[in-house]
Design a protein around this motif. Structure first.
Motif, PDB file in Angstrom:
ATOM      1  N   THR A  48       0.712  -1.023  -0.042  1.00  0.00           N
ATOM      2  CA  THR A  48       0.333  -0.080  -0.434  1.00  0.00           C
ATOM      3  C   THR A  48       0.535   1.247  -0.021  1.00  0.00           C
ATOM      4  N   ALA A  49       2.104   1.646   0.823  1.00  0.00           N
ATOM      5  CA  ALA A  49       2.629   3.076   0.957  1.00  0.00           C
ATOM      6  C   ALA A  49       3.300   2.658  -0.443  1.00  0.00           C
ATOM      7  N   GLN A  50       4.538   1.706  -0.687  1.00  0.00           N
ATOM      8  CA  GLN A  50       4.815   1.634  -1.567  1.00  0.00           C
ATOM      9  C   GLN A  50       3.932   1.863  -3.035  1.00  0.00           C
ATOM     10  N   THR A  51       3.045   1.494  -2.943  1.00  0.00           N
ATOM     11  CA  THR A  51       2.158   1.917  -4.814  1.00  0.00           C
ATOM     12  C   THR A  51       1.628   3.296  -4.412  1.00  0.00           C
ATOM     13  N   ASN A  52       1.466   3.901  -3.041  1.00  0.00           N
ATOM     14  CA  ASN A  52       1.325   5.230  -2.657  1.00  0.00           C
ATOM     15  C   ASN A  52       2.336   6.840  -3.632  1.00  0.00           C
ATOM     16  N   ARG A  53       3.299   6.402  -2.793  1.00  0.00           N
ATOM     17  CA  ARG A  53       4.655   6.906  -3.712  1.00  0.00           C
ATOM     18  C   ARG A  53       4.333   6.729  -5.043  1.00  0.00           C
ATOM     19  N   GLU A  54       3.955   5.412  -5.915  1.00  0.00           N
ATOM     20  CA  GLU A  54       4.547   5.501  -7.334  1.00  0.00           C
ATOM     21  C   GLU A  54       3.720   6.461  -7.668  1.00  0.00           C
ATOM     22  N   PHE A  55       2.762   6.659  -6.900  1.00  0.00           N
ATOM     23  CA  PHE A  55       1.339   7.526  -7.058  1.00  0.00           C
ATOM     24  C   PHE A  55       2.085   8.870  -7.350  1.00  0.00           C
ATOM     25  N   MET A  56       2.269   9.161  -6.132  1.00  0.00           N
ATOM     26  CA  MET A  56       2.150  10.708  -5.935  1.00  0.00           C
ATOM     27  C   MET A  56       3.654  11.348  -7.238  1.00  0.00           C
ATOM     28  N   ARG A  57       4.209  10.768  -7.726  1.00  0.00           N
ATOM     29  CA  ARG A  57       5.458  10.326  -8.841  1.00  0.00           C
ATOM     30  C   ARG A  57       4.523  11.006 -10.018  1.00  0.00           C
ATOM     31  N   THR A  58       3.736   9.322 -10.213  1.00  0.00           N
ATOM     32  CA  THR A  58       2.791   9.064 -11.845  1.00  0.00           C
ATOM     33  C   THR A  58       2.059  10.804 -11.696  1.00  0.00           C
TER      34      THR A  58
END
Length: 269
Positions: A48-58
């Motif tokens: 969950t946390a890692q995917t959220n960071r990737e969404f921020m970058r996207t």
């Protein structure tokens, strides 16, 4: 949550638990104890946390591609590279970024967030997400951002931790911003739980926070969409974050439930 000016290492804080989930070292025993309990109840929380960071970058790459050069990142958390300014300035070095967080430990790491590209600028505001007027009138923000020009407000995995009327908080943040400004949000949901007693559901993770005095409020897809009232949603609208603007990409079974965060970007027109 700890107050803006008080560092409490004996009680867990959502930003430091997030750092723990991401494999960081800027957390304390109370954060690790709560984090281990969270992992026991919802083992996918690291995903969950890692995917959220990737969404921020996207989302940041999308916004920079749309010509946005000013960013207001509220609920910044402990620095984890690449940070928002590194993503934005990697595409547009002149970008200006203001970070906001209420955790003094995040403030203690602010120097890592203030290493700007020569053409741009970064600043840090120690303030609560629930006090938008304080954020908007902070001298650091006023010296860094020009609110007569578009600003992208980023609220990544933060609004579910903010008590009170979050609709009004979002309206207050967006109201003084220029047309062409954007709002980017990720928000936790229990929509993918198989009922309130799902033994593998997100609700079990959220209860860990609640039991430790950290308020948290999941929202449905429809409730997240309401946060964008008055804004024009960017396609595909409110979507589970790993699917946002990733058409056709395949994900393992159960990944939506493991992430359980909606994301969206809206434009002020």
């Amino acid at each position: 949550m700890a107050s803006s000016r008080e560092l409490r290492t004996d009680v867990p804080h959502s930003a430091r638990m997030y750092d723990y989930f991401l494999g960081g070292k800027d957390n304390y025993e109370a954060d690790r104890e709560a984090g281990d309990k969270a992992l026991a109840e919802f083992p996918a929380v690291r995903v969950t946390a890692q995917t959220n960071r990737e969404f921020m970058r996207t989302a940041t790459r999308y916004l920079a591609g749309e010509g946005v050069r000013q960013f207001l990142d509220i609920g910044t958390g402990i620095p984890t590279e690449p940070n928002l300014h590194q993503v934005a300035q990697g595409l547009a070095p002149e970008s200006r970024v203001v970070y906001v967080d209420n955790d003094p430990l995040v403030f203690s790491h602010a120097r890592a967030l203030l290493v700007s590209a020569e053409e741009g600028r970064t600043a840090f505001v120690l303030a609560d997400a629930g006090k938008p007027e304080e954020i908007l009138h902070a001298p650091e923000l006023m010296e860094t951002l020009d609110l007569s020009q578009p600003v992208a407000v980023s609220l990544m995995a933060v609004l579910h931790f903010v008590p009170g009327d979050v609709l009004e908080i979002v309206r207050t943040l967006m109201e003084p911003l220029a047309k062409g400004s954007y709002l980017a949000i990720s928000h936790v949901t229990t929509d993918f739980d198989a009922g309130p007693d799902d033994p593998e559901g997100m609700a079990r993770l959220l209860q860990v926070y609640i039991d430790r005095g950290i308020p948290v409020q999941p929202r449905t897809r429809g409730a997240v969409e309401q946060l964008f009232d008055g804004l024009e949603l960017v396609e595909p609208g409110v979507e589970i974050i790993h699917r946002w603007r990733n058409p056709g990409e395949e994900f393992p079974p159960g990944h939506d439930k493991n992430v359980s965060l909606y994301g969206a970007v809206g434009k002020k027109v």
